[in-house]
Design a protein around this motif. Structure first.
Motif, PDB file in Angstrom:
ATOM      1  N   ALA A 138     -57.053  10.150  12.335  1.00 34.41           N
ATOM      2  CA  ALA A 138     -57.011   8.766  12.807  1.00 34.41           C
ATOM      3  C   ALA A 138     -55.683   8.132  12.398  1.00 34.41           C
ATOM      4  N   HIS A 139     -55.298   7.111  13.135  1.00 29.26           N
ATOM      5  CA  HIS A 139     -53.994   6.478  12.917  1.00 29.26           C
ATOM      6  C   HIS A 139     -54.138   4.964  13.046  1.00 29.26           C
ATOM      7  N   ILE A 140     -53.653   4.241  12.047  1.00 27.77           N
ATOM      8  CA  ILE A 140     -53.708   2.774  12.081  1.00 27.77           C
ATOM      9  C   ILE A 140     -52.265   2.270  12.061  1.00 27.77           C
ATOM     10  N   GLU A 141     -51.834   1.709  13.175  1.00 27.94           N
ATOM     11  CA  GLU A 141     -50.445   1.254  13.305  1.00 27.94           C
ATOM     12  C   GLU A 141     -50.355  -0.210  12.851  1.00 27.94           C
ATOM     13  N   CYS A 142     -49.402  -0.484  11.958  1.00 31.90           N
ATOM     14  CA  CYS A 142     -49.317  -1.827  11.367  1.00 31.90           C
ATOM     15  C   CYS A 142     -47.904  -2.390  11.412  1.00 31.90           C
ATOM     16  N   LYS A 143     -47.825  -3.702  11.654  1.00 31.91           N
ATOM     17  CA  LYS A 143     -46.559  -4.432  11.541  1.00 31.91           C
ATOM     18  C   LYS A 143     -46.640  -5.321  10.320  1.00 31.91           C
ATOM     19  N   VAL A 144     -45.623  -5.265   9.462  1.00 35.97           N
ATOM     20  CA  VAL A 144     -45.657  -6.031   8.202  1.00 35.97           C
ATOM     21  C   VAL A 144     -45.594  -7.533   8.495  1.00 35.97           C
ATOM     22  N   VAL A 145     -46.565  -8.282   7.935  1.00 38.55           N
ATOM     23  CA  VAL A 145     -46.567  -9.744   8.109  1.00 38.55           C
ATOM     24  C   VAL A 145     -46.299 -10.458   6.789  1.00 38.55           C
ATOM     25  N   ASP A 146     -46.410  -9.731   5.670  1.00 42.08           N
ATOM     26  CA  ASP A 146     -46.209 -10.377   4.370  1.00 42.08           C
ATOM     27  C   ASP A 146     -45.972  -9.307   3.301  1.00 42.08           C
ATOM     28  N   THR A 147     -45.315  -9.708   2.218  1.00 44.10           N
ATOM     29  CA  THR A 147     -45.179  -8.813   1.059  1.00 44.10           C
ATOM     30  C   THR A 147     -45.446  -9.641  -0.200  1.00 44.10           C
ATOM     31  N   LYS A 148     -45.886  -8.939  -1.240  1.00 47.53           N
ATOM     32  CA  LYS A 148     -46.166  -9.643  -2.505  1.00 47.53           C
ATOM     33  C   LYS A 148     -45.859  -8.678  -3.643  1.00 47.53           C
ATOM     34  N   GLU A 149     -45.042  -9.129  -4.580  1.00 42.61           N
ATOM     35  CA  GLU A 149     -44.755  -8.295  -5.747  1.00 42.61           C
ATOM     36  C   GLU A 149     -45.978  -8.324  -6.666  1.00 42.61           C
ATOM     37  N   ALA A 150     -46.394  -7.150  -7.142  1.00 40.15           N
ATOM     38  CA  ALA A 150     -47.570  -7.068  -8.016  1.00 40.15           C
ATOM     39  C   ALA A 150     -47.277  -6.034  -9.095  1.00 40.15           C
ATOM     40  N   PHE A 163     -47.492  -4.425   0.660  1.00 39.59           N
ATOM     41  CA  PHE A 163     -47.041  -4.681   2.033  1.00 39.59           C
ATOM     42  C   PHE A 163     -48.303  -4.935   2.847  1.00 39.59           C
ATOM     43  N   ILE A 164     -48.398  -6.127   3.418  1.00 42.01           N
ATOM     44  CA  ILE A 164     -49.581  -6.461   4.219  1.00 42.01           C
ATOM     45  C   ILE A 164     -49.212  -6.296   5.684  1.00 42.01           C
ATOM     46  N   GLY A 165     -49.963  -5.420   6.345  1.00 41.89           N
ATOM     47  CA  GLY A 165     -49.646  -5.097   7.732  1.00 41.89           C
ATOM     48  C   GLY A 165     -50.733  -5.552   8.672  1.00 41.89           C
ATOM     49  N   LYS A 166     -50.325  -6.137   9.812  1.00 40.37           N
ATOM     50  CA  LYS A 166     -51.305  -6.491  10.851  1.00 40.37           C
ATOM     51  C   LYS A 166     -51.504  -5.250  11.718  1.00 40.37           C
ATOM     52  N   VAL A 167     -52.765  -4.893  11.943  1.00 44.12           N
ATOM     53  CA  VAL A 167     -53.064  -3.702  12.743  1.00 44.12           C
ATOM     54  C   VAL A 167     -52.788  -4.013  14.210  1.00 44.12           C
ATOM     55  N   VAL A 168     -51.908  -3.210  14.814  1.00 52.28           N
ATOM     56  CA  VAL A 168     -51.553  -3.466  16.220  1.00 52.28           C
ATOM     57  C   VAL A 168     -52.107  -2.382  17.146  1.00 52.28           C
TER      58      VAL A 168
END
Ligand code: FMN
Length: 183
Positions: free
Chosen positions: A118-130, A136-141
């Motif tokens: 399976a493959h989940i394609e994502c575009k980064v919408v936000d990042t947060k240092e932890a 890296f928060i990605g929106k599934v497209v």
């Protein structure tokens, strides 16, 4: 009796589903790395978070391209999973070294890993240092999967054996689907 245990806390939060995360380098060449710190963080819009150590070449690639694919390997790919998680794409073509095949994605320039279920394609919408990682928060497209990978809208782990990470070089898998309505 419970004892205070000498185990890294993240290893009690296990097993964790392993992804082979593909990304695209500045040089236009794809890379792949094994990640276990992957989780859904929103259903609508569908968002997925991956935690990447700042030293990873994948960190550099995704920071630049702002996209990634979470590919779902099965237990037949365990050797490749271990290798992709032990060497860096900075030192050469990791797809080739792991014997994996880049194949065209639906919505991204970053290719999928053909051998995965399976493959989940994502575009980064936000990042947060932890701490020592970046989220890296990605929106599934786009999402694609093998026909037999899904039954009743969930992963059919009786047919598709996911790679689950326990920590270090230890892994497990799942085999039984239990419907709580039947117990
Ligand atoms: C089972 C497993 C899970 C891993 N999970 C992560 C993770 O969630 N985040 C991370 O930054 N590195 C993780 N790693 C380590 C990276 O895969 C490893 O550092 C890899 O060499 C990075 O490759 P790159 O430099 O090409 O990006 C994991 C390794 C293994 C074997």
């Amino acid at each position: 009796m419970k004892i205070e245990c000498d185990i890294k806390p993240n290893r009690l939060f296990a097993p964790q589903l392993v992804g082979l995360v593909s990304s695209m380098g500045k040089n236009g060449k794809p890379n792949v790395a094994t990640l276990a710190w992957i989780t859904s963080v929103s259903a609508e819009p569908p968002l997925i978070s991956i935690a990447l150590g700042r030293s990873r070449y994948t960190h550099e690639c995704i920071s630049h391209s702002r996209e990634f694919v979470v590919n779902l390997p099965t237990m037949e790919l365990l050797k490749e999973v271990q290798l992709a998680g032990s060497i860096s794409g900075r030192e050469g073509d990791k797809f080739e070294k792991c014997g994996l095949t880049p194949s065209a994605s639906i919505a991204l320039k970053t290719p999928c890993v053909k051998e995965c279920a399976a493959h989940i394609e994502c575009k980064v919408v936000d990042t947060k240092e932890a701490g020592d990682h970046t989220l890296f928060i990605g929106k599934v497209v786009a999402t694609t999967c093998e026909l037999e990978a899904v039954r009743d809208g969930v992963l059919d782990v009786s047919r598709i054996k996911p790679v689950l990470h326990l920590g270090g070089t230890f892994f497990t898998t799942a085999g039984e689907v239990v419907d709580a309505r039947n117990i």
